[in-house]
Design a protein around this motif. Structure first.
Motif, PDB file in Angstrom:
ATOM      1  N   PRO A 154       0.806  -1.236   0.000  1.00 15.34           N
ATOM      2  CA  PRO A 154       0.000   0.000   0.000  1.00 15.34           C
ATOM      3  C   PRO A 154       0.830   1.273   0.000  1.00 15.34           C
ATOM      4  O   PRO A 154       0.390   2.306  -0.515  1.00 15.34           O
ATOM      5  CB  PRO A 154      -0.831  -0.118   1.290  1.00 15.34           C
ATOM      6  N   LEU A 155       2.033   1.211   0.550  1.00 15.59           N
ATOM      7  CA  LEU A 155       2.867   2.409   0.588  1.00 15.59           C
ATOM      8  C   LEU A 155       3.578   2.663  -0.738  1.00 15.59           C
ATOM      9  O   LEU A 155       4.145   3.748  -0.928  1.00 15.59           O
ATOM     10  CB  LEU A 155       3.920   2.273   1.704  1.00 15.59           C
ATOM     11  N   GLY A 156       3.532   1.694  -1.630  1.00 19.26           N
ATOM     12  CA  GLY A 156       4.213   1.857  -2.924  1.00 19.26           C
ATOM     13  C   GLY A 156       3.261   1.872  -4.097  1.00 19.26           C
ATOM     14  O   GLY A 156       3.611   1.409  -5.185  1.00 19.26           O
ATOM     15  N   ARG A 157       2.075   2.407  -3.891  1.00 26.42           N
ATOM     16  CA  ARG A 157       1.048   2.431  -4.948  1.00 26.42           C
ATOM     17  C   ARG A 157       1.417   3.420  -6.057  1.00 26.42           C
ATOM     18  O   ARG A 157       1.911   4.512  -5.787  1.00 26.42           O
ATOM     19  CB  ARG A 157      -0.316   2.803  -4.374  1.00 26.42           C
ATOM     20  N   MET A 158       1.184   3.007  -7.318  1.00 28.53           N
ATOM     21  CA  MET A 158       1.308   3.867  -8.505  1.00 28.53           C
ATOM     22  C   MET A 158       2.688   4.517  -8.590  1.00 28.53           C
ATOM     23  O   MET A 158       2.826   5.686  -8.968  1.00 28.53           O
ATOM     24  CB  MET A 158       0.222   4.934  -8.499  1.00 28.53           C
ATOM     25  N   GLN A 159       3.711   3.743  -8.280  1.00 25.12           N
ATOM     26  CA  GLN A 159       5.072   4.277  -8.355  1.00 25.12           C
ATOM     27  C   GLN A 159       5.545   4.292  -9.810  1.00 25.12           C
ATOM     28  O   GLN A 159       5.201   3.405 -10.600  1.00 25.12           O
ATOM     29  CB  GLN A 159       6.023   3.415  -7.518  1.00 25.12           C
ATOM     30  N   PRO A 160       6.342   5.307 -10.193  1.00 25.95           N
ATOM     31  CA  PRO A 160       6.891   5.311 -11.556  1.00 25.95           C
ATOM     32  C   PRO A 160       7.981   4.259 -11.709  1.00 25.95           C
ATOM     33  O   PRO A 160       8.385   3.612 -10.748  1.00 25.95           O
ATOM     34  CB  PRO A 160       7.445   6.731 -11.688  1.00 25.95           C
ATOM     35  N   ALA A 161       8.439   4.109 -12.945  1.00 27.73           N
ATOM     36  CA  ALA A 161       9.503   3.149 -13.219  1.00 27.73           C
ATOM     37  C   ALA A 161      10.764   3.512 -12.439  1.00 27.73           C
ATOM     38  O   ALA A 161      11.147   4.680 -12.345  1.00 27.73           O
ATOM     39  CB  ALA A 161       9.802   3.109 -14.717  1.00 27.73           C
ATOM     40  N   SER A 162      11.398   2.493 -11.888  1.00 27.01           N
ATOM     41  CA  SER A 162      12.609   2.690 -11.097  1.00 27.01           C
ATOM     42  C   SER A 162      13.451   1.438 -11.186  1.00 27.01           C
ATOM     43  O   SER A 162      13.083   0.449 -11.850  1.00 27.01           O
ATOM     44  CB  SER A 162      12.257   3.006  -9.643  1.00 27.01           C
TER      45      SER A 162
ATOM     46  N   ALA B  40      14.066  -0.684  -8.778  1.00 24.87           N
ATOM     47  CA  ALA B  40      13.391  -1.778  -8.076  1.00 24.87           C
ATOM     48  C   ALA B  40      12.177  -2.269  -8.840  1.00 24.87           C
ATOM     49  O   ALA B  40      11.844  -3.459  -8.800  1.00 24.87           O
ATOM     50  CB  ALA B  40      12.983  -1.321  -6.677  1.00 24.87           C
ATOM     51  N   HIS B  41      11.492  -1.356  -9.524  1.00 24.22           N
ATOM     52  CA  HIS B  41      10.292  -1.700 -10.300  1.00 24.22           C
ATOM     53  C   HIS B  41      10.458  -1.126 -11.713  1.00 24.22           C
ATOM     54  O   HIS B  41      10.101   0.040 -11.956  1.00 24.22           O
ATOM     55  CB  HIS B  41       9.037  -1.137  -9.635  1.00 24.22           C
ATOM     56  N   PRO B  42      11.001  -1.892 -12.656  1.00 22.53           N
ATOM     57  CA  PRO B  42      11.312  -1.363 -13.990  1.00 22.53           C
ATOM     58  C   PRO B  42      10.118  -0.768 -14.737  1.00 22.53           C
ATOM     59  O   PRO B  42      10.289   0.151 -15.537  1.00 22.53           O
ATOM     60  CB  PRO B  42      11.867  -2.587 -14.733  1.00 22.53           C
ATOM     61  N   LEU B  43       8.913  -1.278 -14.484  1.00 20.76           N
ATOM     62  CA  LEU B  43       7.709  -0.728 -15.128  1.00 20.76           C
ATOM     63  C   LEU B  43       6.811  -0.014 -14.128  1.00 20.76           C
ATOM     64  O   LEU B  43       5.694   0.361 -14.483  1.00 20.76           O
ATOM     65  CB  LEU B  43       6.918  -1.844 -15.823  1.00 20.76           C
ATOM     66  N   GLY B  44       7.269   0.155 -12.907  1.00 21.67           N
ATOM     67  CA  GLY B  44       6.456   0.804 -11.888  1.00 21.67           C
ATOM     68  C   GLY B  44       5.546  -0.184 -11.176  1.00 21.67           C
ATOM     69  O   GLY B  44       5.675  -1.401 -11.311  1.00 21.67           O
ATOM     70  N   THR B  45       4.603   0.353 -10.422  1.00 22.42           N
ATOM     71  CA  THR B  45       3.648  -0.471  -9.672  1.00 22.42           C
ATOM     72  C   THR B  45       2.229  -0.056 -10.023  1.00 22.42           C
ATOM     73  O   THR B  45       1.987   1.014 -10.574  1.00 22.42           O
ATOM     74  CB  THR B  45       3.873  -0.320  -8.160  1.00 22.42           C
ATOM     75  N   ASP B  46       1.271  -0.933  -9.666  1.00 16.71           N
ATOM     76  CA  ASP B  46      -0.123  -0.651  -9.968  1.00 16.71           C
ATOM     77  C   ASP B  46      -0.814  -0.022  -8.758  1.00 16.71           C
ATOM     78  O   ASP B  46      -0.157   0.424  -7.808  1.00 16.71           O
ATOM     79  CB  ASP B  46      -0.841  -1.926 -10.415  1.00 16.71           C
ATOM     80  N   ALA B  47      -2.138  -0.002  -8.791  1.00 16.04           N
ATOM     81  CA  ALA B  47      -2.907   0.674  -7.743  1.00 16.04           C
ATOM     82  C   ALA B  47      -2.825  -0.026  -6.400  1.00 16.04           C
ATOM     83  O   ALA B  47      -3.193   0.560  -5.375  1.00 16.04           O
ATOM     84  CB  ALA B  47      -4.371   0.796  -8.169  1.00 16.04           C
ATOM     85  N   TYR B  48      -2.347  -1.274  -6.381  1.00 15.86           N
ATOM     86  CA  TYR B  48      -2.207  -2.010  -5.132  1.00 15.86           C
ATOM     87  C   TYR B  48      -0.742  -2.167  -4.711  1.00 15.86           C
ATOM     88  O   TYR B  48      -0.443  -2.930  -3.801  1.00 15.86           O
ATOM     89  CB  TYR B  48      -2.850  -3.393  -5.256  1.00 15.86           C
ATOM     90  N   GLY B  49       0.138  -1.485  -5.419  1.00 10.18           N
ATOM     91  CA  GLY B  49       1.551  -1.568  -5.099  1.00 10.18           C
ATOM     92  C   GLY B  49       2.237  -2.806  -5.623  1.00 10.18           C
ATOM     93  O   GLY B  49       3.365  -3.102  -5.229  1.00 10.18           O
ATOM     94  N   ARG B  50       1.602  -3.539  -6.528  1.00 16.07           N
ATOM     95  CA  ARG B  50       2.209  -4.739  -7.092  1.00 16.07           C
ATOM     96  C   ARG B  50       3.111  -4.380  -8.271  1.00 16.07           C
ATOM     97  O   ARG B  50       2.822  -3.451  -9.028  1.00 16.07           O
ATOM     98  CB  ARG B  50       1.119  -5.722  -7.527  1.00 16.07           C
ATOM     99  N   ASP B  51       4.185  -5.117  -8.420  1.00 17.49           N
ATOM    100  CA  ASP B  51       5.145  -4.852  -9.490  1.00 17.49           C
ATOM    101  C   ASP B  51       4.522  -5.164 -10.843  1.00 17.49           C
ATOM    102  O   ASP B  51       4.074  -6.290 -11.095  1.00 17.49           O
ATOM    103  CB  ASP B  51       6.396  -5.700  -9.281  1.00 17.49           C
ATOM    104  N   LEU B  52       4.485  -4.169 -11.737  1.00 12.76           N
ATOM    105  CA  LEU B  52       3.806  -4.330 -13.018  1.00 12.76           C
ATOM    106  C   LEU B  52       4.559  -5.279 -13.938  1.00 12.76           C
ATOM    107  O   LEU B  52       3.939  -6.083 -14.642  1.00 12.76           O
ATOM    108  CB  LEU B  52       3.636  -2.957 -13.689  1.00 12.76           C
ATOM    109  N   LEU B  53       5.884  -5.217 -13.949  1.00 10.46           N
ATOM    110  CA  LEU B  53       6.659  -6.111 -14.810  1.00 10.46           C
ATOM    111  C   LEU B  53       6.414  -7.570 -14.450  1.00 10.46           C
ATOM    112  O   LEU B  53       6.209  -8.411 -15.336  1.00 10.46           O
ATOM    113  CB  LEU B  53       8.148  -5.779 -14.692  1.00 10.46           C
ATOM    114  N   SER B  54       6.417  -7.882 -13.177  1.00 10.90           N
ATOM    115  CA  SER B  54       6.180  -9.260 -12.748  1.00 10.90           C
ATOM    116  C   SER B  54       4.792  -9.726 -13.153  1.00 10.90           C
ATOM    117  O   SER B  54       4.605 -10.870 -13.596  1.00 10.90           O
ATOM    118  CB  SER B  54       6.348  -9.372 -11.229  1.00 10.90           C
ATOM    119  N   ARG B  55       3.809  -8.861 -13.043  1.00 10.21           N
ATOM    120  CA  ARG B  55       2.442  -9.240 -13.400  1.00 10.21           C
ATOM    121  C   ARG B  55       2.293  -9.430 -14.907  1.00 10.21           C
ATOM    122  O   ARG B  55       1.578 -10.324 -15.356  1.00 10.21           O
ATOM    123  CB  ARG B  55       1.454  -8.187 -12.889  1.00 10.21           C
TER     124      ARG B  55
END
Length: 294
Positions: free
Chosen positions: A60-68, A70-85
């Motif tokens: 929840p603390l990492g919701r809608m994060q931009p690409a970085s 740690a998260h090459p494609l960012g995160t979604d509305a629940y803080g899940r890693d978009l690339l992994s999904r």
């Protein structure tokens, strides 16, 4: 003294490709499509090992994060890693597509052989197939999923049933033409059993068109699964697929379009590659097209 050739730029390479003879240009598209498809299949099959994070882990603390990093494609509305999904979702989507294509081709082949060889069975079977084809495939799929509940098995079944009549009609047309050939009539006159005639003499004639049809069914099945999931009538939302990821991201499209962009891009590349390979297979296996090219 001969000068060392310099590597051509991307623009020069593209211009040379456009000026190649027709027989070479024909092979360029399928070759690129094969490379893209192999790459997609490779990364999705290895996704459990190469995915940087657990696709279901929420933060929840990492919701809608931009690409970085740690998260090459960012995160979604629940803080899940978009690339992994996206990687895991591709594995599920491809699994459903391959299963639906394999089952529909296998069942359609058996029914088509019987319908094409036995005239009495032909009338009954084809009326049933015509009735199924009269129903829009996407509506029939939604109804079947609604009856059986959202699951991978229900989606495979919902995609398979509308595709079977198309395979049956194709196989039946080939068998109707092949059963009048002298070698089939000779096999019947020699007293060969029906299973032997169907499997050894008639079924080989259907392999080439079935390979082509199978590629189109595979692409259609992957797209249909995405449509069903996007409409909320596919697999459970707990299972990531390209359609489910896009369905979850449409609410936040204005804020973060990447939630739909990346799964949609993977879906488009996969379907385009399969269709290009299907067209290439049709051109190679169809003797009429070979004669035109010659």
């Amino acid at each position: 003294m001969n000068s060392v050739p310099q590597p051509a730029s991307a623009l020069q390479w593209a211009l040379r490709a456009l000026s190649l003879p027709r027989r070479w240009k024909f092979g360029l598209g399928p070759a690129l499509a094969a490379l893209v498809l192999v790459a997609i299949v490779f990364v999705t099959l290895l996704s459990p090992w190469i995915a940087p994070h657990d696709p279901m882990a929420m933060n929840p603390l990492g919701r809608m994060q931009p690409a970085s990093g740690a998260h090459p494609l960012g995160t979604d509305a629940y803080g899940r890693d978009l690339l992994s999904r996206v990687l895991i979702g591709g594995q599920v989507s491809l699994l459903i597509g391959v299963a639906a294509a394999a089952v529909s081709v296998a069942i359609g082949l058996l029914i088509g052989l019987v319908a094409g060889f036995f005239r009495l069975a032909d009338t009954i079977i084809m009326r049933i197939m015509d009735s199924l084809m009269a129903i829009p495939s996407i509506l029939l799929a939604i109804a079947l999923v609604a009856l059986n509940g959202p699951s991978i098995t229900s989606v495979v079944l919902a995609i398979t049933i509308p595709e079977i009549p198309r395979v049956v009609r194709l196989v039946r047309a080939v068998v109707l033409s092949a059963r009048e050939e002298p070698y089939v009539e000779a096999a019947i006159a020699l007293g060969s059993g029906m299973p032997k005639i169907l499997l050894q003499h008639l079924m080989p004639n259907t392999m080439a068109p079935l390979i082509v049809q199978g590629t189109y069914i595979l692409a259609s099945a992957i797209l249909t699964e995405a449509i069903l999931s996007f409409l909320g009538a596919g697999v459970s939302t707990e299972i990531p697929t390209w359609g489910n990821i896009m369905a979850e991201g449409r609410t936040f499209f204005r804020i973060k379009p990447e939630l739909i962009l990346w799964p949609g891009l993977m879906l488009s590349l996969c379907i385009l590659s399969i269709n290009l390979l299907g067209d290439a297979a049709r051109d190679m296996l169809d003797p009429r097209l070979k004669k035109r090219a010659a």
